[in-house]
Design a protein around this motif. Structure first.
Motif, PDB file in Angstrom:
ATOM      1  N   ALA A   1     -56.130  51.426  -2.078  1.00  0.00           N
ATOM      2  CA  ALA A   1     -55.478  51.417  -0.757  1.00  0.00           C
ATOM      3  C   ALA A   1     -54.659  50.366  -0.520  1.00  0.00           C
ATOM      4  CB  ALA A   1     -56.951  51.160   0.368  1.00  0.00           C
ATOM      5  N   PRO A   2     -53.646  50.881   0.256  1.00  0.00           N
ATOM      6  CA  PRO A   2     -52.269  49.817   0.373  1.00  0.00           C
ATOM      7  C   PRO A   2     -52.851  48.834   1.313  1.00  0.00           C
ATOM      8  CG  PRO A   2     -51.892  52.116   1.374  1.00  0.00           C
ATOM      9  CD  PRO A   2     -52.922  52.170   0.454  1.00  0.00           C
ATOM     10  N   GLY A   3     -52.651  47.791   1.070  1.00  0.00           N
ATOM     11  CA  GLY A   3     -52.756  46.432   2.011  1.00  0.00           C
ATOM     12  C   GLY A   3     -54.115  45.825   1.986  1.00  0.00           C
ATOM     13  N   THR A   4     -55.191  46.749   1.537  1.00  0.00           N
ATOM     14  CA  THR A   4     -56.430  46.197   1.225  1.00  0.00           C
ATOM     15  C   THR A   4     -56.786  46.226  -0.250  1.00  0.00           C
ATOM     16  OG1 THR A   4     -57.610  48.139   1.582  1.00  0.00           O
ATOM     17  CG2 THR A   4     -56.888  46.812   3.411  1.00  0.00           C
ATOM     18  N   GLY A   5     -56.325  47.204  -0.898  1.00  0.00           N
ATOM     19  CA  GLY A   5     -56.683  47.249  -2.392  1.00  0.00           C
ATOM     20  C   GLY A   5     -58.204  47.969  -2.593  1.00  0.00           C
ATOM     21  N   ALA A   6     -58.746  48.499  -1.366  1.00  0.00           N
ATOM     22  CA  ALA A   6     -60.022  49.162  -1.566  1.00  0.00           C
ATOM     23  C   ALA A   6     -59.942  50.464  -2.319  1.00  0.00           C
ATOM     24  CB  ALA A   6     -60.360  49.358  -0.206  1.00  0.00           C
ATOM     25  N   GLY A   7     -60.967  50.770  -2.804  1.00  0.00           N
ATOM     26  CA  GLY A   7     -61.138  52.074  -3.625  1.00  0.00           C
ATOM     27  C   GLY A   7     -60.740  53.100  -2.648  1.00  0.00           C
ATOM     28  N   LEU A   8     -60.320  54.206  -3.483  1.00  0.00           N
ATOM     29  CA  LEU A   8     -59.954  55.665  -2.887  1.00  0.00           C
ATOM     30  C   LEU A   8     -60.756  56.541  -3.175  1.00  0.00           C
ATOM     31  CD1 LEU A   8     -56.021  55.034  -2.469  1.00  0.00           C
ATOM     32  CD2 LEU A   8     -57.762  54.926  -0.701  1.00  0.00           C
ATOM     33  N   GLU A   9     -61.000  57.611  -2.511  1.00  0.00           N
ATOM     34  CA  GLU A   9     -61.597  58.876  -3.023  1.00  0.00           C
ATOM     35  C   GLU A   9     -60.818  60.400  -2.523  1.00  0.00           C
ATOM     36  OE1 GLU A   9     -65.759  58.632  -1.707  1.00  0.00           O
ATOM     37  OE2 GLU A   9     -65.219  58.682   0.376  1.00  0.00           O
ATOM     38  N   TRP A  10     -60.777  61.307  -3.251  1.00  0.00           N
ATOM     39  CA  TRP A  10     -60.049  62.344  -2.734  1.00  0.00           C
ATOM     40  C   TRP A  10     -60.818  63.202  -1.598  1.00  0.00           C
ATOM     41  CZ3 TRP A  10     -55.095  62.572  -4.135  1.00  0.00           C
ATOM     42  CH2 TRP A  10     -54.758  62.204  -5.047  1.00  0.00           C
ATOM     43  N   VAL A  11     -60.053  63.768  -0.747  1.00  0.00           N
ATOM     44  CA  VAL A  11     -60.912  64.749   0.355  1.00  0.00           C
ATOM     45  C   VAL A  11     -59.843  65.875   0.467  1.00  0.00           C
ATOM     46  CG1 VAL A  11     -62.315  62.924   1.508  1.00  0.00           C
ATOM     47  CG2 VAL A  11     -59.891  63.317   2.374  1.00  0.00           C
ATOM     48  N   GLU A  12     -60.378  67.029   0.915  1.00  0.00           N
ATOM     49  CA  GLU A  12     -59.458  68.151   1.286  1.00  0.00           C
ATOM     50  C   GLU A  12     -58.776  67.721   2.489  1.00  0.00           C
ATOM     51  OE1 GLU A  12     -59.227  71.089  -0.374  1.00  0.00           O
ATOM     52  OE2 GLU A  12     -60.518  71.025  -1.960  1.00  0.00           O
ATOM     53  N   ALA A  13     -57.543  67.965   2.582  1.00  0.00           N
ATOM     54  CA  ALA A  13     -56.920  67.638   3.973  1.00  0.00           C
ATOM     55  C   ALA A  13     -57.334  68.934   4.909  1.00  0.00           C
ATOM     56  CB  ALA A  13     -55.568  67.386   3.760  1.00  0.00           C
ATOM     57  N   SER A  14     -57.556  68.516   6.223  1.00  0.00           N
ATOM     58  CA  SER A  14     -57.569  69.750   7.084  1.00  0.00           C
ATOM     59  C   SER A  14     -56.514  70.609   7.283  1.00  0.00           C
ATOM     60  CB  SER A  14     -58.187  69.157   8.453  1.00  0.00           C
ATOM     61  OG  SER A  14     -57.042  68.490   8.981  1.00  0.00           O
ATOM     62  N   GLY A  15     -55.301  70.003   7.031  1.00  0.00           N
ATOM     63  CA  GLY A  15     -53.986  70.716   7.130  1.00  0.00           C
ATOM     64  C   GLY A  15     -53.281  70.581   8.614  1.00  0.00           C
ATOM     65  N   ASN A  16     -54.171  70.145   9.631  1.00  0.00           N
ATOM     66  CA  ASN A  16     -53.850  69.948  10.768  1.00  0.00           C
ATOM     67  C   ASN A  16     -53.130  68.836  11.100  1.00  0.00           C
ATOM     68  OD1 ASN A  16     -55.646  72.169  11.822  1.00  0.00           O
ATOM     69  ND2 ASN A  16     -57.492  70.791  11.550  1.00  0.00           N
ATOM     70  N   GLY A  17     -52.157  68.962  11.786  1.00  0.00           N
ATOM     71  CA  GLY A  17     -51.121  67.899  12.055  1.00  0.00           C
ATOM     72  C   GLY A  17     -50.056  68.043  13.347  1.00  0.00           C
ATOM     73  N   THR A  18     -49.470  66.822  13.656  1.00  0.00           N
ATOM     74  CA  THR A  18     -48.633  66.727  14.668  1.00  0.00           C
ATOM     75  C   THR A  18     -47.193  66.477  14.414  1.00  0.00           C
ATOM     76  OG1 THR A  18     -50.485  66.160  16.090  1.00  0.00           O
ATOM     77  CG2 THR A  18     -48.197  65.833  17.015  1.00  0.00           C
ATOM     78  N   ILE A  19     -46.298  67.017  15.064  1.00  0.00           N
ATOM     79  CA  ILE A  19     -44.921  66.714  14.568  1.00  0.00           C
ATOM     80  C   ILE A  19     -44.588  65.196  15.163  1.00  0.00           C
ATOM     81  CG2 ILE A  19     -42.394  67.330  14.801  1.00  0.00           C
ATOM     82  CD1 ILE A  19     -44.018  69.225  12.950  1.00  0.00           C
ATOM     83  N   TYR A  20     -44.297  64.496  14.162  1.00  0.00           N
ATOM     84  CA  TYR A  20     -43.826  62.831  14.717  1.00  0.00           C
ATOM     85  C   TYR A  20     -42.436  62.785  14.912  1.00  0.00           C
ATOM     86  CZ  TYR A  20     -43.424  58.006  14.614  1.00  0.00           C
ATOM     87  OH  TYR A  20     -43.053  56.569  15.026  1.00  0.00           O
ATOM     88  N   SER A  21     -41.568  63.394  14.185  1.00  0.00           N
ATOM     89  CA  SER A  21     -40.103  63.536  14.610  1.00  0.00           C
ATOM     90  C   SER A  21     -39.469  64.958  13.659  1.00  0.00           C
ATOM     91  CB  SER A  21     -39.537  62.092  14.064  1.00  0.00           C
ATOM     92  OG  SER A  21     -38.157  62.317  14.366  1.00  0.00           O
ATOM     93  N   ALA A  22     -38.296  65.169  13.911  1.00  0.00           N
ATOM     94  CA  ALA A  22     -37.733  66.396  13.549  1.00  0.00           C
ATOM     95  C   ALA A  22     -36.032  66.278  13.396  1.00  0.00           C
ATOM     96  CB  ALA A  22     -38.201  67.623  14.030  1.00  0.00           C
ATOM     97  N   THR A  23     -35.497  66.616  12.392  1.00  0.00           N
ATOM     98  CA  THR A  23     -34.067  66.915  12.298  1.00  0.00           C
ATOM     99  C   THR A  23     -33.749  68.141  11.926  1.00  0.00           C
ATOM    100  OG1 THR A  23     -32.209  66.030  11.579  1.00  0.00           O
ATOM    101  CG2 THR A  23     -34.078  65.714  10.152  1.00  0.00           C
ATOM    102  N   TRP A  24     -32.488  68.658  12.227  1.00  0.00           N
ATOM    103  CA  TRP A  24     -32.160  70.157  11.772  1.00  0.00           C
ATOM    104  C   TRP A  24     -30.732  69.690  11.162  1.00  0.00           C
ATOM    105  CZ3 TRP A  24     -34.282  74.790  11.955  1.00  0.00           C
ATOM    106  CH2 TRP A  24     -35.249  74.930  13.038  1.00  0.00           C
ATOM    107  N   ILE A  25     -30.814  70.075   9.809  1.00  0.00           N
ATOM    108  CA  ILE A  25     -29.716  69.932   9.007  1.00  0.00           C
ATOM    109  C   ILE A  25     -28.546  71.008   8.892  1.00  0.00           C
ATOM    110  CG2 ILE A  25     -28.957  69.298   6.461  1.00  0.00           C
ATOM    111  CD1 ILE A  25     -31.532  67.884   6.414  1.00  0.00           C
ATOM    112  N   GLN A  26     -27.306  70.871   9.288  1.00  0.00           N
ATOM    113  CA  GLN A  26     -26.677  71.838   9.591  1.00  0.00           C
ATOM    114  C   GLN A  26     -25.917  72.206   8.282  1.00  0.00           C
ATOM    115  OE1 GLN A  26     -26.101  72.902  12.980  1.00  0.00           O
ATOM    116  NE2 GLN A  26     -28.052  71.365  12.973  1.00  0.00           N
ATOM    117  N   ARG A  27     -25.803  73.571   7.842  1.00  0.00           N
ATOM    118  CA  ARG A  27     -25.158  74.320   6.829  1.00  0.00           C
ATOM    119  C   ARG A  27     -23.957  74.999   7.205  1.00  0.00           C
ATOM    120  NH1 ARG A  27     -30.032  76.691   3.443  1.00  0.00           N
ATOM    121  NH2 ARG A  27     -30.627  77.433   5.502  1.00  0.00           N
ATOM    122  N   LYS A  28     -23.158  75.149   6.431  1.00  0.00           N
ATOM    123  CA  LYS A  28     -21.806  75.982   6.425  1.00  0.00           C
ATOM    124  C   LYS A  28     -22.237  77.385   6.895  1.00  0.00           C
ATOM    125  CE  LYS A  28     -17.704  75.511   4.051  1.00  0.00           C
ATOM    126  NZ  LYS A  28     -16.876  75.063   2.930  1.00  0.00           N
TER     127      LYS A  28
END
Lengths: 122, 383
Positions: free
Chosen positions: A36-63
Motif C-alpha cells: 500500500a502506498p504511503g503505509t507499506g501495508a499488505g494488499l489483497e486482490w478484490v473484484e472491483a464493483s465497476g461502479n464509479g463517478t466521473i471526477y473530470s472529463a475532457t474531449w479531444i478534438q480531431r480533424k
C-alpha cells in the motif's frame, strides 16, 4: 512469479476487473502495487464493483469529420481513481459527477471502458 | 530537522539567456553551452573555475556528462535531475546546499532546447504511463485539461478567467524586446481560439520556441565582489506528489501548496512580502492553480483573481513580467526562464522592471502538475 501489474493484466485477460485493498481495510489501490502506498501495508486482490463517478472529463478534438473522443477520470466506489473513456455519450451528455459502470472490451488487448448509469428520477 | 536552508549564503553571480524565440541550426548542447558562456561572462568568472554542472536537456539522457565534455571540464559533481520543467529549481536546491557546504565553489545550471527549429513539436521522451495510455490522452495537454475542467466545475472558474491569464501574459510580452509573441490579444481571441482538449484551446497553451538559459551560483561572499548586483537565494524547495496527475488526491491542488510554503518559511517571508512572481504557465490553468497553491489568493478564487487584472501590468501582483511561457518563450522546460526573469527583477534590469522590488518568487512545474519547485530570490537589502 509475476509482479502485481502482470497479475492484473492476467485477470483482465480473463475478463475480470481487479483492484487491491489494504489487508484489514482502507481505500482501494490502483494502479497495482506490491504494497500500500504511503503505509507499506499488505494488499489483497478484490473484484472491483465497476461502479464509479466521473471526477473530470475532457474531449479531444480531431480533424473533421472524425468526432471528438473523451478521456475521463473515474472515482471507483472502492476509492481508487483511474483514467478511462465513457461510451455512448456526447459533450452535451457527459458531465462531471455522472454515475458510470465499468465494462471490459477488446479481444487480445482488453481494456476497461465505462457506460453511463441511468439515474432513477423522482 | 529537515528543510534547513543556507538562507542568503549562496547567490546568483551570473545569468543569461540565448536564442530565445528562434535559433535555427543549433543543437541543444550548443545552445546550453552558449548560455553557460554568456552567464560566466556576466559573472566575470572563468570557465575553468566551474566545478559543478547541473543540466537537463530534452534529448540527452546523459546531459551532465555531455556538458562536461562540451565545456572541457572535469567537474566535482554533475546533476541531471529530470523533474520536467521544475528540474532547474531542483538543481538550484542541490547546488545551494553543496556550495554552502564547501563541496563546490562554482555551480552552473544550464538548459537549451531547439524545439521550434527542430520541427515545432514538443520534443520530449515523456509520455503517458501504461495505465493512462490506452485512452489516448494528449500528453501533456489533456492532463492539464482534466485539471482545468475540474477546477471550473468545483469553483465556477470561467472560460474568460482562463483567457485573462493569456491576455495578461501578452500585455507583459508586448513591452519585452526578448518576448517571441507580441501584438494585441483579447479575451475573445483566446476564448474562441481552436479547441484542442476541452476546455483548453490553442491560446491557452504555451508557445513552442527555441531558447537556452544559464545561471552561475557561488557563495555570497564571493558574489558580492562580482560585477553584478547581489541576488541571494533566500529559500528553495521541491515537492513531488506523483507522476501522472491521474493519481492526484484533489486535482485542483498541486504540490506547489507544499513547495511554496516551505520555500517561504526558509526565506522568512509570507506571500504578501513577495514583490514579483515568475511561474511556469504551460497552460492558462497553471497560473490560476499556482497562485492559489502558493498562497497569493484562496483556493478556488484564482479565476476571479486573474480576471480582476491583478497579475497584468499595473496590477497588484506582477506575475510573469517577461510574458511567461504563454508569450515570451517556451522551449519545453520553462523553469530556467522563470528563474532568470526573477534574477533580472532583483538586479533592476528586467525589461518590465517592477520599481522597488526586493523579492522575487520563481516557480517551476514538471510532468503533469506532478513536480513543483519554488525558489525565492532577494536583493542585497534582504540579507
Amino acid at each position: 512469479m509475476n509482479g502485481p501489474a502482470a497479475e492484473w493484466d492476467a485477470a483482465l485477460a480473463e475478463r475480470r476487473f481487479l483492484i487491491q485493498q489494504p489487508v484489514g481495510g482502507g481505500k482501494a489501490v490502483f494502479p497495482p502495487r506490491a504494497f500500500a502506498p504511503g503505509t507499506g501495508a499488505g494488499l489483497e486482490w478484490v473484484e472491483a464493483s465497476g461502479n464509479g463517478t466521473i471526477y473530470s472529463a475532457t474531449w479531444i478534438q480531431r480533424k473533421p469529420p472524425e468526432p471528438p473522443y473523451n478521456v475521463v477520470l473515474v472515482d471507483l466506489a472502492e476509492g481508487a481513481r483511474l483514467m478511462g473513456r465513457v461510451e455512448g455519450v456526447t459533450p452535451e451528455t457527459l458531465s462531471i459527477g455522472m454515475a458510470v459502470k465499468a465494462r471490459i472490451i477488446g479481444g487480445e488487448t482488453p481494456m476497461i471502458v465505462f457506460d453511463p448509469v441511468e439515474q432513477a428520477h423522482g | 530537522m529537515g528543510d534547513t536552508f543556507p538562507r542568503g549564503r549562496v547567490s546568483v553571480a551570473g545569468a543569461s539567456t540565448f536564442g530565445v524565440g528562434e535559433m535555427p541550426g543549433h543543437s541543444t548542447i550548443e545552445m546550453a553551452g552558449k548560455a553557460v558562456q554568456l552567464a560566466l561572462a556576466d559573472a566575470a568568472i572563468n570557465l575553468s573555475e566551474v566545478d559543478g554542472l547541473f543540466i537537463a536537456l530534452p534529448d540527452d539522457l546523459f546531459a551532465g556528462l555531455s556538458l562536461a565534455q562540451y565545456l572541457g571540464l572535469h567537474p566535482r559533481f554533475t546533476d541531471n535531475n529530470r523533474a520536467g520543467g521544475a528540474s532547474f529549481m531542483s538543481h538550484l536546491v542541490t547546488a545551494c546546499m553543496m556550495l554552502d557546504a564547501g563541496y563546490l565553489d562554482c555551480a552552473v545550471i544550464a538548459y537549451g532546447a531547439n524545439q521550434r527549429s527542430s520541427g515545432g513539436k514538443l520534443s520530449t521522451p515523456a509520455r503517458p504511463d501504461r495505465w493512462d495510455a490506452p485512452y489516448n490522452p494528449m500528453y501533456p495537454l489533456s492532463f492539464y485539461a482534466l485539471a482545468a475542467a475540474r477546477h471550473m466545475h468545483q469553483y465556477g472558474t470561467t472560460r474568460e478567467d482562463l483567457a485573462s491569464v493569456a491576455v495578461a501574459a501578452r500585455l507583459w510580452a508586448n513591452t519585452n524586446p526578448e518576448a517571441f509573441a507580441k501584438g494585441p490579444l483579447s479575451i475573445e481571441d483566446v476564448a474562441t481560439s481552436r479547441l484542442i482538449s476541452s476546455p483548453i484551446r490553442a491560446r491557452d497553451c504555451c508557445l513552442v520556441t527555441d531558447g537556452a538559459a544559464a545561471l552561475v551560483l557561488t557563495r555570497s561572499d564571493r558574489a558580492k565582489d562580482g560585477p553584478q548586483p547581489l541576488v541571494p537565494v533566500l529559500g528553495a524547495a521541491a515537492a513531488t506528489w506523483y507522476n501522472s496527475v491521474t493519481q492526484a488526491e484533489d486535482i485542483t491542488v498541486t504540490a506547489a501548496a507544499e513547495s511554496g510554503p516551505r520555500a517561504m518559511a526558509m526565506a522568512g517571508l509570507t506571500p504578501d512580502q513577495i514583490d514579483t512572481v515568475q511561474l511556469y504557465d504551460a497552460f492558462t490553468i497553471n497560473t490560476i492553480l499556482f497562485l492559489e497553491d502558493l498562497g497569493f489568493c484562496p483556493k478556488g478564487e484564482g479565476g476571479k483573481f486573474v480576471a480582476s487584472g491583478a497579475i497584468a501590468p499595473g496590477g497588484s501582483l506582477p506575475v510573469n513580467t517577461n510574458g511567461g511561457g504563454l508569450s515570451c518563450c517556451h522551449p519545453g522546460m520553462y523553469g530556467m526562464f522563470a528563474m532568470v526573469e526573477g534574477v533580472r527583477q532583483m538586479r533592476g534590469e528586467a525589461a518590465n522592471q517592477i520599481a522597488g522590488a526586493k523579492t522575487a518568487l520563481a516557480h517551476g512545474n514538471g510532468g503533469t502538475l506532478s513536480a513543483q519547485a519554488t525558489v525565492i530570490f532577494g536583493n542585497a537589502e534582504t540579507v
